[in-house]
Design a protein around this motif. Structure first.
Motif, PDB file in Angstrom:
ATOM      1  N   ILE A  59       0.090  14.186 -13.981  1.00 40.46           N
ATOM      2  CA  ILE A  59       1.230  14.191 -13.062  1.00 40.46           C
ATOM      3  C   ILE A  59       1.833  12.812 -12.884  1.00 40.46           C
ATOM      4  O   ILE A  59       2.789  12.695 -12.123  1.00 40.46           O
ATOM      5  N   LYS A  60       1.259  11.780 -13.568  1.00 37.79           N
ATOM      6  CA  LYS A  60       1.899  10.501 -13.331  1.00 37.79           C
ATOM      7  C   LYS A  60       1.620   9.459 -14.385  1.00 37.79           C
ATOM      8  O   LYS A  60       0.643   9.555 -15.133  1.00 37.79           O
ATOM      9  N   VAL A  61       2.531   8.472 -14.446  1.00 42.97           N
ATOM     10  CA  VAL A  61       2.345   7.304 -15.301  1.00 42.97           C
ATOM     11  C   VAL A  61       2.325   6.100 -14.366  1.00 42.97           C
ATOM     12  O   VAL A  61       3.265   5.896 -13.591  1.00 42.97           O
ATOM     13  N   SER A  62       1.236   5.316 -14.412  1.00 43.47           N
ATOM     14  CA  SER A  62       1.120   4.146 -13.544  1.00 43.47           C
ATOM     15  C   SER A  62       1.171   2.875 -14.371  1.00 43.47           C
ATOM     16  O   SER A  62       0.539   2.804 -15.434  1.00 43.47           O
ATOM     17  N   CYS A  63       1.927   1.905 -13.863  1.00 42.07           N
ATOM     18  CA  CYS A  63       1.979   0.585 -14.510  1.00 42.07           C
ATOM     19  C   CYS A  63       1.625  -0.477 -13.479  1.00 42.07           C
ATOM     20  O   CYS A  63       2.125  -0.438 -12.352  1.00 42.07           O
ATOM     21  N   VAL A  64       0.756  -1.397 -13.865  1.00 39.21           N
ATOM     22  CA  VAL A  64       0.457  -2.532 -12.992  1.00 39.21           C
ATOM     23  C   VAL A  64       1.319  -3.693 -13.457  1.00 39.21           C
ATOM     24  O   VAL A  64       1.386  -4.009 -14.652  1.00 39.21           O
ATOM     25  N   ILE A  65       2.031  -4.273 -12.502  1.00 36.94           N
ATOM     26  CA  ILE A  65       2.941  -5.387 -12.788  1.00 36.94           C
ATOM     27  C   ILE A  65       2.655  -6.497 -11.792  1.00 36.94           C
ATOM     28  O   ILE A  65       1.842  -6.331 -10.884  1.00 36.94           O
ATOM     29  N   ASP A  66       3.327  -7.609 -11.929  1.00 38.37           N
ATOM     30  CA  ASP A  66       3.215  -8.710 -10.975  1.00 38.37           C
ATOM     31  C   ASP A  66       3.813  -8.251  -9.642  1.00 38.37           C
ATOM     32  O   ASP A  66       4.894  -7.663  -9.619  1.00 38.37           O
ATOM     33  N   GLU A  67       3.089  -8.509  -8.567  1.00 39.25           N
ATOM     34  CA  GLU A  67       3.482  -8.072  -7.223  1.00 39.25           C
ATOM     35  C   GLU A  67       4.922  -8.452  -6.876  1.00 39.25           C
ATOM     36  O   GLU A  67       5.628  -7.695  -6.210  1.00 39.25           O
ATOM     37  N   LYS A  68       5.381  -9.591  -7.365  1.00 42.47           N
ATOM     38  CA  LYS A  68       6.701 -10.066  -6.934  1.00 42.47           C
ATOM     39  C   LYS A  68       7.835  -9.165  -7.439  1.00 42.47           C
ATOM     40  O   LYS A  68       8.944  -9.215  -6.957  1.00 42.47           O
ATOM     41  N   TYR A  69       7.536  -8.295  -8.415  1.00 39.36           N
ATOM     42  CA  TYR A  69       8.603  -7.437  -8.943  1.00 39.36           C
ATOM     43  C   TYR A  69       8.585  -6.036  -8.335  1.00 39.36           C
ATOM     44  O   TYR A  69       9.296  -5.148  -8.824  1.00 39.36           O
ATOM     45  N   THR A  70       7.777  -5.822  -7.288  1.00 38.56           N
ATOM     46  CA  THR A  70       7.626  -4.467  -6.743  1.00 38.56           C
ATOM     47  C   THR A  70       8.962  -3.820  -6.406  1.00 38.56           C
ATOM     48  O   THR A  70       9.295  -2.742  -6.899  1.00 38.56           O
ATOM     49  N   GLU A  71       9.742  -4.472  -5.537  1.00 38.07           N
ATOM     50  CA  GLU A  71      10.992  -3.841  -5.083  1.00 38.07           C
ATOM     51  C   GLU A  71      11.937  -3.606  -6.253  1.00 38.07           C
ATOM     52  O   GLU A  71      12.551  -2.558  -6.369  1.00 38.07           O
ATOM     53  N   LEU A  72      12.062  -4.614  -7.107  1.00 40.07           N
ATOM     54  CA  LEU A  72      12.953  -4.484  -8.260  1.00 40.07           C
ATOM     55  C   LEU A  72      12.527  -3.291  -9.123  1.00 40.07           C
ATOM     56  O   LEU A  72      13.345  -2.443  -9.497  1.00 40.07           O
ATOM     57  N   ALA A  73      11.235  -3.197  -9.411  1.00 38.28           N
ATOM     58  CA  ALA A  73      10.734  -2.117 -10.273  1.00 38.28           C
ATOM     59  C   ALA A  73      11.013  -0.749  -9.643  1.00 38.28           C
ATOM     60  O   ALA A  73      11.512   0.172 -10.316  1.00 38.28           O
ATOM     61  N   VAL A  74      10.732  -0.629  -8.367  1.00 41.19           N
ATOM     62  CA  VAL A  74      10.918   0.669  -7.688  1.00 41.19           C
ATOM     63  C   VAL A  74      12.403   1.034  -7.715  1.00 41.19           C
ATOM     64  O   VAL A  74      12.778   2.169  -8.011  1.00 41.19           O
ATOM     65  N   ARG A  75      13.259   0.065  -7.469  1.00 40.23           N
ATOM     66  CA  ARG A  75      14.702   0.349  -7.418  1.00 40.23           C
ATOM     67  C   ARG A  75      15.231   0.777  -8.788  1.00 40.23           C
ATOM     68  O   ARG A  75      15.904   1.789  -8.928  1.00 40.23           O
ATOM     69  N   VAL A  76      14.890   0.033  -9.853  1.00 41.28           N
ATOM     70  CA  VAL A  76      15.457   0.385 -11.159  1.00 41.28           C
ATOM     71  C   VAL A  76      14.862   1.689 -11.694  1.00 41.28           C
ATOM     72  O   VAL A  76      15.536   2.442 -12.412  1.00 41.28           O
ATOM     73  N   LEU A  77      13.616   1.986 -11.311  1.00 45.44           N
ATOM     74  CA  LEU A  77      13.046   3.276 -11.741  1.00 45.44           C
ATOM     75  C   LEU A  77      13.687   4.430 -10.984  1.00 45.44           C
ATOM     76  O   LEU A  77      13.941   5.499 -11.562  1.00 45.44           O
ATOM     77  N   HIS A  78      13.990   4.225  -9.707  1.00 44.26           N
ATOM     78  CA  HIS A  78      14.735   5.245  -8.947  1.00 44.26           C
ATOM     79  C   HIS A  78      16.046   5.540  -9.658  1.00 44.26           C
ATOM     80  O   HIS A  78      16.424   6.686  -9.855  1.00 44.26           O
ATOM     81  N   ASP A  79      16.735   4.460 -10.054  1.00 39.47           N
ATOM     82  CA  ASP A  79      18.024   4.651 -10.734  1.00 39.47           C
ATOM     83  C   ASP A  79      17.846   5.360 -12.069  1.00 39.47           C
ATOM     84  O   ASP A  79      18.567   6.301 -12.393  1.00 39.47           O
ATOM     85  N   ALA A  80      16.871   4.895 -12.845  1.00 40.32           N
ATOM     86  CA  ALA A  80      16.686   5.445 -14.196  1.00 40.32           C
ATOM     87  C   ALA A  80      16.405   6.942 -14.153  1.00 40.32           C
ATOM     88  O   ALA A  80      16.889   7.693 -15.006  1.00 40.32           O
ATOM     89  N   PHE A  81      15.643   7.365 -13.170  1.00 40.00           N
ATOM     90  CA  PHE A  81      15.305   8.799 -13.082  1.00 40.00           C
ATOM     91  C   PHE A  81      16.209   9.536 -12.096  1.00 40.00           C
ATOM     92  O   PHE A  81      15.918  10.646 -11.690  1.00 40.00           O
ATOM     93  N   GLU A  82      17.302   8.868 -11.717  1.00 44.25           N
ATOM     94  CA  GLU A  82      18.317   9.473 -10.850  1.00 44.25           C
ATOM     95  C   GLU A  82      17.706  10.164  -9.628  1.00 44.25           C
ATOM     96  O   GLU A  82      18.039  11.298  -9.293  1.00 44.25           O
TER      97      GLU A  82
END
Ligand SMILES: C[C@@H](O)[C@H](N)C(=O)O
Ligand SMILES: C[C@@H](O)[C@H](N)C(=O)O
Lengths: 166, 166
Positions: free
Chosen positions: A132-155
């Protein structure tokens, strides 16, 4: 195949610990996790693939930030006992998860996630998938950016991120 | 914390492919999975931890056995294009999953799984966890043995294994 991505979650409460060059023989994983389990340290992601050195494997796992120091000391002690290599770690991580139904075939969804993060020059430090999911670990400082662009990408609805769900 | 293990599943329909020493920079995972996704090859597990060589990462993933040859060729081509290291693989694997609720803390359940497999001298080749499950990839020949001893360890009904569920 219809994949319905239902949400993006993030968790910044964890830290990553990696033990490298663990002898790839039965019993090593059991010995490593016994003290961690006995100390009732919660472990979220456990990831082991095949390594690049024959007969050795690298294992990465995440623990709650408050347990980071204790878990590192245990892992370093076990690395010596097991004849493994270096232990390295990073307490400043975020786990970003894309949740979806019908993820039976991750390649399409995963590829879109990786491309979306790559377009923002966000480096992926760990990957783990389940039905049910794909998880990626990234640098903490990119959290908001990552969440926002993924929201956009998956509409997805521009609703606030689903919050710090594991 | 009450963890209820509800079942053990296995899947022998997959093969493992590993690409070693992938440059650990943004965009590599996206480039690797794009051709696999375009070819509509189903990918089940994707696993990337941190590696032992700074600036490099190993990525392992599983594909349906019928897609093994095609996926290997693609991965080898991408390895060259990305400047990664060797590609190695194993078509004779089984994924054994322990399903449970309240797995929030995997360390206890994971440790018991690792010890149960280690007691039978079964080597664990890949590990991947999610909230509801811990999956281990082992050599295909140990499938029945692994399922049986895990059933016993978690005191599950002696019902036949839940079958080849992904
Ligand atoms: C590396 C570690 O997973 C080892 N293969 C084991 O079975 O314990
Ligand atoms: C190794 C690979 O995952 C790389 N870090 C990326 O972001 O694409």
């Amino acid at each position: 195949e219809q994949v319905v991505v239902s949400g993006i979650t993030y968790n910044r409460n964890e830290a990553r610990i990696t033990i490298t060059n663990v002898p790839d023989v039965p019993g090593m994983a059991a010995k490593l996790f016994r003290p961690i389990s006995d100390a009732k340290i919660n472990v979220d992601l456990i990831v082991q693939g095949s390594g690049s050195i024959p007969g050795r494997a690298d294992m990465s796992f995440t623990v709650p930030k408050p347990d980071y120091d204790k878990a590192i000391r245990m892992t370093e002690r076990m690395a010596e006992e097991l004849g493994a290599g270096k232990v390295h770690s990073n307490p400043n991580i975020a786990k970003i998860s894309v949740i979806g139904l019908g993820m039976r075939s991750h390649s399409g969804v995963a590829c879109k996630i990786f491309e979306t993060l790559s377009n923002q020059n966000i480096n992926i430090k760990m990957i783990s998938t389940s039905e049910i999911k794909v998880s990626c670990v990234i640098d903490e400082k990119y959290t908001e950016l990552a969440v926002r662009v993924l929201h956009d990408a998956f509409e997805l609805e521009k609703s606030p991120p689903l919050g710090t769900v594991k």
